[in-house]
Every structure is written in structure tokens, then in C-alpha cells.
Scaffold this motif. Structure first.
Motif, PDB file in Angstrom:
ATOM      1  N   GLY A   1      31.413  48.262  90.819  1.00  0.00           N
ATOM      2  CA  GLY A   1      31.803  48.203  89.407  1.00  0.00           C
ATOM      3  C   GLY A   1      31.590  46.856  88.755  1.00  0.00           C
ATOM      4  N   MET A   2      30.596  46.110  89.224  1.00  0.00           N
ATOM      5  CA  MET A   2      30.346  44.780  88.663  1.00  0.00           C
ATOM      6  C   MET A   2      29.891  44.868  87.210  1.00  0.00           C
ATOM      7  SD  MET A   2      28.397  42.846  91.740  1.00  0.00           S
ATOM      8  CE  MET A   2      28.970  43.052  93.428  1.00  0.00           C
ATOM      9  N   THR A   3      30.378  43.926  86.416  1.00  0.00           N
ATOM     10  CA  THR A   3      30.037  43.840  85.003  1.00  0.00           C
ATOM     11  C   THR A   3      29.584  42.424  84.681  1.00  0.00           C
ATOM     12  OG1 THR A   3      31.754  45.454  84.486  1.00  0.00           O
ATOM     13  CG2 THR A   3      30.910  44.166  82.662  1.00  0.00           C
ATOM     14  N   VAL A   4      28.495  42.300  83.950  1.00  0.00           N
ATOM     15  CA  VAL A   4      28.022  40.998  83.474  1.00  0.00           C
ATOM     16  C   VAL A   4      28.834  40.633  82.237  1.00  0.00           C
ATOM     17  CG1 VAL A   4      26.054  39.693  82.576  1.00  0.00           C
ATOM     18  CG2 VAL A   4      25.685  41.467  84.320  1.00  0.00           C
ATOM     19  N   THR A   5      29.506  39.486  82.279  1.00  0.00           N
ATOM     20  CA  THR A   5      30.299  39.051  81.126  1.00  0.00           C
ATOM     21  C   THR A   5      29.666  37.876  80.399  1.00  0.00           C
ATOM     22  OG1 THR A   5      31.689  37.668  82.545  1.00  0.00           O
ATOM     23  CG2 THR A   5      32.469  39.915  82.068  1.00  0.00           C
ATOM     24  N   ASN A   6      28.809  37.118  81.085  1.00  0.00           N
ATOM     25  CA  ASN A   6      28.128  35.996  80.454  1.00  0.00           C
ATOM     26  C   ASN A   6      26.849  35.722  81.226  1.00  0.00           C
ATOM     27  OD1 ASN A   6      27.515  33.794  78.832  1.00  0.00           O
ATOM     28  ND2 ASN A   6      28.894  32.407  79.915  1.00  0.00           N
ATOM     29  N   LEU A   7      25.793  35.445  80.490  1.00  0.00           N
ATOM     30  CA  LEU A   7      24.508  35.141  81.108  1.00  0.00           C
ATOM     31  C   LEU A   7      23.778  34.196  80.176  1.00  0.00           C
ATOM     32  CD1 LEU A   7      22.885  36.033  83.636  1.00  0.00           C
ATOM     33  CD2 LEU A   7      21.742  37.682  82.169  1.00  0.00           C
TER      34      LEU A   7
ATOM     35  N   GLN B   1      20.061  40.881  75.890  1.00  0.00           N
ATOM     36  CA  GLN B   1      19.751  40.322  77.204  1.00  0.00           C
ATOM     37  C   GLN B   1      20.882  40.599  78.194  1.00  0.00           C
ATOM     38  OE1 GLN B   1      18.904  36.486  75.441  1.00  0.00           O
ATOM     39  NE2 GLN B   1      16.853  36.522  76.385  1.00  0.00           N
ATOM     40  N   ILE B   2      22.115  40.511  77.738  1.00  0.00           N
ATOM     41  CA  ILE B   2      23.246  40.829  78.611  1.00  0.00           C
ATOM     42  C   ILE B   2      23.215  42.308  78.967  1.00  0.00           C
ATOM     43  CG2 ILE B   2      25.769  41.011  78.733  1.00  0.00           C
ATOM     44  CD1 ILE B   2      25.899  38.340  77.229  1.00  0.00           C
ATOM     45  N   LYS B   3      22.889  43.162  77.998  1.00  0.00           N
ATOM     46  CA  LYS B   3      22.789  44.604  78.254  1.00  0.00           C
ATOM     47  C   LYS B   3      21.696  44.887  79.290  1.00  0.00           C
ATOM     48  CE  LYS B   3      23.036  48.103  75.033  1.00  0.00           C
ATOM     49  NZ  LYS B   3      22.536  48.890  73.887  1.00  0.00           N
TER      50      LYS B   3
END
Length: 141
Positions: free
Chosen positions: A23-29, A5-7
Motif C-alpha cells: 500500500g505504498m503511496t508517493v507523497t513527495n517527489l 509527475q507524482i501521479k
């Protein structure tokens, strides 16, 4: 949420042109909560004399993080759009530091999600900015 889901969320974020460029990165969702990071980049300096990143880049990060929190809410059924977003800038981010944003849906109506967010550099106890916003919501129930 699971790694898959994070991917998926990261792929969604990268499909947003400004989010990808920054360059935003999801680190927690998780259920109604999102955390995104944005690396320091010389291209986004707002003040060349100090090396401080522009408020516009921080604004884009916080808006995107809030939207991610909304779409991760368990009652959501679809996309979202920003209705209103108020950002209060507390201080300049330290040049060279990444910016971390965290957003949480604190109330959901049938059509609107209300979100609070903070962002900080490598000093999590000293916010760079805070935000409150309203986003469109299409609930499942």
C-alpha cells in the motif's frame, strides 16, 4: 515535481508487486528526493504479541523510496536497481501508525547513485530506521 509527475510515480510504484501489496503511496517527489508512506496493516505484523510491523515491510518501503529518489534525480536517464542497501533499525514502530520514508540522493557518479534514507512513524524526530545505499544509475550527461 508536478501533480502529474507524482501521479506517474505512483503508477510506477503500484506496478511493483510488493509495493502495491504494502500500500505504498508517493507523497513527495522532487529532484533526487522522494517521500513514501505505508499504512499500518495487520497483515504485515512481525510480532503478534506486540502488533509491531515487520522489519521486512519497513525494508521494502525504504528500498522503494530510495529507488524513487534515484529515478527522480534530474541527471537520471532510465531505471535503477539496488546494488547495496544497509538498514539500521533504531526502534520498533508504534503499532497502528503509518510509516513514512524519505530518501535523498547525496552523490551521483556516471553509473552509481548514493542515497540516504530515514523512516519514522508519527514521531518524525525519532527514526524507526535509517539506510544508506548504492543504486545503478544511467546519467543523461
Amino acid at each position: 515535481m508536478s501533480t502529474d509527475q507524482i501521479k506517474f510515480a505512483q503508477q510506477f510504484i503500484e506496478a511493483i508487486p510488493h509495493a502495491k501489496a504494502l500500500g505504498m503511496t508517493v507523497t513527495n517527489l522532487q529532484d533526487g528526493v522522494a517521500e513514501l508512506e505505508m499504512p499500518y496493516d495487520d497483515r504485515f505484523i512481525g510480532d503478534p504479541d506486540t502488533g509491531v510491523i515487520s522489519g521486512g515491510a519497513i525494508s521494502a518501503l525504504m528500498d522503494t523510496c530510495c529507488g524513487a529518489a534515484v529515478v527522480s534525480h534530474p541527471d537520471m536517464n532510465g531505471a535503477t536497481a539496488t546494488i547495496d542497501l544497509r538498514i539500521d533499525y533504531m526502534r520498533a514502530a508504534k503499532p497502528g501508525d503509518r510509516i513514512i520514508a524519505r530518501a535523498e540522493v547525496y552523490h551521483m557518479t556516471r553509473t552509481v547513485a548514493f542515497v540516504r534514507a530515514t523512516s519514522h512513524d508519527n514521531d518524525p524526530d525519532n527514526p524507526v530506521a535509517t539506510a544508506t545505499g548504492a543504486f545503478t544509475a544511467e546519467k543523461t550527461s
